[in-house]
Structure formats: C-alpha cells, structure tokens
Scaffold this motif. Structure first.
Motif, PDB file in Angstrom:
ATOM      1  N   ASN A   1      74.702 -64.581  18.272  1.00  0.00           N
ATOM      2  CA  ASN A   1      74.938 -63.699  17.084  1.00  0.00           C
ATOM      3  C   ASN A   1      74.511 -64.648  15.764  1.00  0.00           C
ATOM      4  O   ASN A   1      73.824 -64.523  14.733  1.00  0.00           O
ATOM      5  N   LYS A   2      75.431 -65.797  15.679  1.00  0.00           N
ATOM      6  CA  LYS A   2      75.199 -66.751  14.582  1.00  0.00           C
ATOM      7  C   LYS A   2      73.894 -67.417  14.841  1.00  0.00           C
ATOM      8  O   LYS A   2      73.420 -67.763  13.322  1.00  0.00           O
ATOM      9  N   ALA A   3      73.210 -67.793  15.784  1.00  0.00           N
ATOM     10  CA  ALA A   3      71.957 -68.278  15.849  1.00  0.00           C
ATOM     11  C   ALA A   3      70.734 -67.268  15.417  1.00  0.00           C
ATOM     12  O   ALA A   3      69.495 -67.402  15.257  1.00  0.00           O
ATOM     13  N   ASP A   4      70.884 -66.168  15.134  1.00  0.00           N
ATOM     14  CA  ASP A   4      70.296 -64.766  14.828  1.00  0.00           C
ATOM     15  C   ASP A   4      69.043 -64.741  15.600  1.00  0.00           C
ATOM     16  O   ASP A   4      67.867 -64.581  15.590  1.00  0.00           O
TER      17      ASP A   4
ATOM     18  N   ASP B   1      78.998 -65.021  20.034  1.00  0.00           N
ATOM     19  CA  ASP B   1      79.345 -65.378  18.831  1.00  0.00           C
ATOM     20  C   ASP B   1      77.954 -66.384  18.740  1.00  0.00           C
ATOM     21  O   ASP B   1      77.233 -66.442  17.627  1.00  0.00           O
ATOM     22  N   ILE B   2      77.850 -67.438  19.637  1.00  0.00           N
ATOM     23  CA  ILE B   2      76.723 -68.324  19.653  1.00  0.00           C
ATOM     24  C   ILE B   2      75.486 -67.469  19.319  1.00  0.00           C
ATOM     25  O   ILE B   2      74.579 -68.006  18.478  1.00  0.00           O
TER      26      ILE B   2
END
Length: 372
Positions: A94-97, A91-92
């Motif tokens: 993915n959220k940071a793209d 998730d870290i």
C-alpha cells in the motif's frame, strides 16, 4: 500565499489527470509467504519448509521481471529469512502504491494424495450456491492463522479469529474495485502455469485470505504445489523447476502488463467474449433513469464487480437500484447513471461516502472503461 497554494494544487491535479490518461503498471510487490519464526508448511521428512521455497521462487520472479521490464519497480516484502506480519506485507504494498500484489505460497494437507497449483483472489465463491466458508477453508485457516504468531495481534486485527467462520463475513468483496484486475491476472497465471513443473491445475477461486483483503490494489495468492505430495515436493526441491515456475509467472506478468498498460477495459486474456449489456436501464435511489446519449454512451459510478449476479434489492446496494453490466466472469454494478460525464460525476462524492472505492466509468456497448 493562498493563491500560490491553489496554483500548486491545480498543477498537481493536472499531473494526476495526465498520469491517469497514460495508465501504466509501474510497481509490483511480490510477497514470499511466511519466513523467520513462521516456517509455513513443512515436508513429512522435515527437510523442506514452505518459507524457503516461497522465498526462492519469489526472488527468481523478481529478478526476471526486473530484467525483462526495467521500467517496473519490483519490491519484495522480504528478501531473506525474516518474519513479516500479514498486515506488514499489505502495508508495504500500500505504501509503495503498487499496481499488483503477488503472494507466493506452497500448499499442504495431511492427506498425501492432493497435488497441483491453485490461484486465489479475494472474495466469495464464484460457483452458485457454494458455501464460501467451506470452500478451501482448510487452506484459508492455515494461511490466516499466522497472525497468531504476532504480538498483540488482536489490536491490529480487531476481533478477527482465523478459526471462526463468522470472522470472514467482513471480508465481503462488495466494495472492492480491484476484483476485475485480480481475476484477470489470476487467469493469466493459471494459463501460464499449466503444463509446468506442478502438473495438476486446481483452478482459480475466490477465498477470504486476510493478506489479500488488506491490500489496496489487484492482488492474487498462489499455492504452487503441495509440499505434502511426493511428486510436487520433488519438483519444488529442484532449483531448475523452481526457476521454471518463476519464468512462467514472469510470462503471465508480461501479458498482464501489456493489457494493463493498454487499457483497463482491454479484452479478456483468454479469448473469451463478454455478453452484451442488459437492455433495460435501472434507476438508482439518487438518480432518475438515464437514457444513453446520441452516441450510445452512458456514464456512471461503478461501485463493485463480483463473479455472481446479485439481487438488485440486496442490502449491499444500500437503497440504490444498480445498472448491471455483465462482463467476462464478472458482473459490474453501477449507479448514478447519466448521459454525460458531468452528470454522473455529481453523484460521486455522495456515493463514495458509502462505497469508498467507487469510481467514474464510461459505458459503451458491453465495455466499461474507468475514466477517473
């Protein structure tokens, strides 16, 4: 008001398209395996833990990348001895793209003889007739079993059971558009780790690691030696040797970044030449056969790339007959083929309903280039 919103959206699209034309590796997430209540593998004498080695190597790698490439944002999934769930790690990223995800681990086995480093990407084995669930399964079970430490893990991971081979079926890489780049970095990591503190090269393989499946970008999992092997453990206990491992990985990152920033269709890093595209142009269920344009260029929608050649009638193609483009260690599967970009683009919305990660490509000779 509607007109203002439309203009704003159009401007955003223009910016996005412009950014796509200047592809750049801007963010990397480095994941030190285990942590907190999850010690990972432990040495026989109980004096060393995997979670400590992975954190120190990951932090050293992060510092080296930041120093060498100040334009790159480097994120650690943990910077101290804390527990982070597998889903939380992904998730870290993915959220940071992020453009790249590197998960650092140390191997272990009850037998003290095995040693060496290995590099893993998500997917099925690239060796013909090899059983995916038997290959490296002990490593896979061990790394995936940390979800059992999570509170109510069944809510997050559904019916996934790290000890049940049938649970790994859903990790099939058929719709993962990131395999090609994952393999590319894996090859570079292997190349630069050779001759380093951990002597034995156990190679690159595709395996169903849960943390890799959850990420939405090119991703690799590194097993940097065996904590259960005396020679590997000696190297891992040395601060200078851990730093040397980080330095070698930084070099791999630098080479990968140069390729990534240059083009998604850049040549293979190890100097291998790709075979030519097959001569015949197959049909798809939704698209009549398309010949190449006058310049020999075709356009299509790439649905996935895998290391083995598949039967065109396989169920994964959902009724489409793909165009198969052989590449370096990977076969790229494309449908919706047309002699124009607009022609192929018309099929993209329908194809993405079945293959969410599909994207438009330009096919010229044996080169496949992502164009949107």
């Amino acid at each position: 008001m509607k007109r203002t919103i439309s203009i704003f959206v159009a401007l955003l699209l223009c910016v996005a398209l412009h950014a796509g034309n200047g592809l750049r590796l801007s963010t990397v997430v480095i994941d030190p395996g285990h942590g907190g209540k999850d010690s990972g593998a432990v040495s026989t004498d109980k004096k060393s833990m995997e979670k400590t080695f992975t954190l120190e190597i990951a932090k050293a790698l992060a510092d080296k990348i930041r120093a060498a490439y100040p334009d790159v944002k480097v994120i650690l999934t943990r910077s101290d001895d804390r527990y982070v769930t597998l889903d939380g790690r992904a998730d870290i990223a993915n959220k940071a793209d992020a453009n790249l995800f590197i998960s650092v681990h140390i191997n272990s086995i009850t037998n003290a003889s095995p040693n060496g480093f290995s590099v893993h990407v998500l997917g099925q084995s690239s060796v013909k007739n090899r059983d995916l669930y038997a290959n490296n399964m002990d490593i896979v079970r061990r790394e995936n079993s940390v979800i059992l430490l999570e509170d109510d893990y069944s809510t997050t991971y559904g019916d996934f059971d790290p000890n049940d081979p049938e649970s790994y079926i859903f990790m099939n890489l058929m719709q993962n558009a990131n395999l090609e780049q994952s393999v590319r970095f894996a090859q570079l990591a292997e190349k630069h780790l050779k001759g380093g503190p951990i002597k034995n090269d156990r190679g690159v393989s595709q395996d169903p690691f849960l943390v890799l499946w959850r990420t939405a970008m090119p991703a690799v999992l590194l097993e940097l030696g065996f904590i259960s092997n005396a020679n590997d453990l000696t190297a891992l206990r040395s601060a200078s040797e851990r730093d040397a491992l980080a330095e070698r990985l930084c070099r791999a990152f630098g080479e990968y970044k140069a390729i990534y920033d240059g083009s998604l269709s850049a040549p293979a890093p190890l100097g291998e030449s790709a075979p030519a595209v097959q001569q015949e142009q197959p049909k798809t269920a939704s698209q009549p056969e398309a010949s190449a344009g006058s310049d020999g260029v075709r356009y299509a929608v790439q649905i996935f790339a895998v290391a083995r050649k598949m039967d065109p009638k396989a169920r994964e193609f959902m009724g489409y007959t793909p165009l198969v483009v052989p590449g370096v260690r990977l076969y790229k599967y494309c449908i919706g083929v047309s002699d124009s970009a607009d022609g192929a683009r018309k099929h993209l919305p329908a194809i993405r309903k079945k293959y969410p990660d599909a994207y438009l490509v330009k096919i010229s000779g044996n080169t496949v280039t992502r164009i949107e």
